[in-house]
Design an enzyme around this catalytic site. Structure first.
Site, PDB file in Angstrom:
ATOM      1  N   SER A 146       0.836  -1.199   0.000  1.00  0.00           N
ATOM      2  CA  SER A 146       0.000   0.000   0.000  1.00  0.00           C
ATOM      3  C   SER A 146       0.873   1.251   0.000  1.00  0.00           C
ATOM      4  CB  SER A 146      -0.852  -0.023   1.268  1.00  0.00           C
ATOM      5  OG  SER A 146      -1.411   1.245   1.512  1.00  0.00           O
ATOM      6  N   TYR A 163      -2.182  -1.548  10.588  1.00  0.00           N
ATOM      7  CA  TYR A 163      -2.376  -2.063   9.230  1.00  0.00           C
ATOM      8  C   TYR A 163      -1.182  -1.675   8.355  1.00  0.00           C
ATOM      9  CZ  TYR A 163      -3.680  -1.700   4.332  1.00  0.00           C
ATOM     10  OH  TYR A 163      -3.646  -1.767   2.962  1.00  0.00           O
ATOM     11  N   LYS A 189       2.086  -3.920   6.410  1.00  0.00           N
ATOM     12  CA  LYS A 189       2.537  -3.857   5.009  1.00  0.00           C
ATOM     13  C   LYS A 189       4.045  -3.613   4.940  1.00  0.00           C
ATOM     14  CE  LYS A 189      -1.361  -4.842   3.296  1.00  0.00           C
ATOM     15  NZ  LYS A 189      -1.543  -6.193   2.734  1.00  0.00           N
TER      16      LYS A 189
END
Ligand code: UFG
Length: 335
Positions: free
Chosen positions: A125, A150, A154
């Site tokens: 992302s 989150y 990544k």
């Protein structure tokens, strides 16, 4: 190439990628634990493509079950989507996010290692770039500390893959998505948000459908032309096609690990998006400007030159079609 394993292949981006792979004649094996999707997506993919694929209801964190899939199927490449993706939820449930996203990846890598599967594509992302003022942003931009668990999953995922690729025959491509939106032109597959959506487009479509009363645009006092945040919205079918290019590119890479931005290269403000939605769908949306949302980056859009050059990929779908397909998908959800 042999079969492509798509983890999370019945999810939002996963299902669109499965469609693109099948339409190009690839044999596909899907693994999904159905936490964020439903089994009927399997039939819908079949309806779109006329092609069937192997499906296993397996959690990628369950290494034994995942290993069984690798034993049964002759897999030559993996596109790994299976992960949790809600930024806000990750702040409340960090352990669950680290467990699912990081342990899931490690579990997958024990299978690829054992079965000598070298081609790996990973969902990353643009959140890895943090709050930057340097758009359009290239892959050279340093990775900064993430603002959510989150985002950290990544960053950790990319690092694990880099280390793994460094000391194996693996060829890993990490794809850094900007803001995926829209749905397949058939309106048979799209995003299935659970509960109250936190992302803009599902909130917009649910407001238009009368499920939510009003959309709040979070802040109109940013240092941007109309005061609202700017994002690089990319149609999910364009995004899906990039995954096919990436899995095809992987065996021929010079390096063992590489990263690519996936965006259109154009920024649109939140107000522009809402106005485009109203215009192309010929409706009026109930919305108002409100307070800024904590953690929002002011403006970010991609420099996607590298993906164009090395993957031979570029986006073809514009904002209007993103808005049209999002609404078409929402309307059929009500049926
Ligand atoms: N927004 C609103 N109202 C809403 C929802 C969103 O105004 O009800 C605005 C946000 O403030 C933001 C824009 O719409 O300016 C886009 O917000 P999203 O939540 O749809 O997307 P984000 O840009 O916050 O997040 C996306 C992905 C994440 C990823 C992040 C990286 O959803 O997975 O980009 O920047 F981590």
């Amino acid at each position: 190439m042999g079969k492509i394993l798509v983890t999370g292949g019945l999810g939002y981006i996963g299902s669109h990628t499965t469609v693109e792979l099948l339409q190009l004649g690839y044999e596909v094996v899907v693994v999904d634990n159905l936490t964020n999707t439903t089994l009927d997506v399997q039939d819908r993919i079949l309806q779109i493509t006329g092609k069937s694929f192997a499906f296993y209801q397996v959690d990628v964190c369950d290494t034994d079950q995942l290993m069984t899939v690798f034993e049964k199927e002759s897999i030559s490449g993996v596109i790994h989507f299976a992960a949790y993706k809600a930024v806000g939820e990750s702040v409340e449930k960090p352990v669950e996010y680290y467990h699912n996203n990081v342990s899931g990846l490690i579990s997958l890598l024990s299978c690829t290692k054992k079965h000598n599967v070298h081609s790996i594509v990973f969902s990353s992302s643009c959140t890895v770039y943090g709050d930057t003022k340097l758009s359009p942003i290239t892959e050279e931009h340093p990775i900064v500390e993430a603002i959510s668990p989150y985002g950290t999953t990544k960053i950790i995922g990319e690092q694990i893959l880099k280390d793994y690729a460094n000391f194996s025959e693996a060829r890993v491509v990490c794809l850094r998505y900007f803001n995926p939106v829209g749905a397949h032109s058939s309106a048979l597959i799209g995003e299935l948000p659970l509960g109250v959506p936190s992302n803009l487009i599902p909130y917009v479509t649910q407001t238009a459908a009368g499920i939510r009363e009003k959309l709040t645009i979070f802040g109109n006092d940013y240092n941007t032309p109309d005061g609202t945040n700017i994002r690089d919205f990319i149609h999910v079918v364009d995004l899906a096609q990039a995954h096919v290019k990436a899995i095809e590119y992987s065996p021929n890479m010079n390096m063992s690990f590489d990263v690519f931005n996936l965006g259109t290269g154009k920024g649109h403000s939140v107000t522009e998006v809402v106005e485009a939605f109203e215009r192309v769908n010929n409706l009026k949306l109930n919305y108002a400007y409100g307070e800024r949302r904590a953690g929002d980056v002011e403006q970010i859009w991609a420099d996607a030159t590298k993906a164009k050059k090395l993957l031979g990929w570029k986006t073809t779908i514009e904002l209007d079609e993103m808005m049209r397909s999002s609404w078409a998908w929402q309307k059929q959800l009500a049926n």
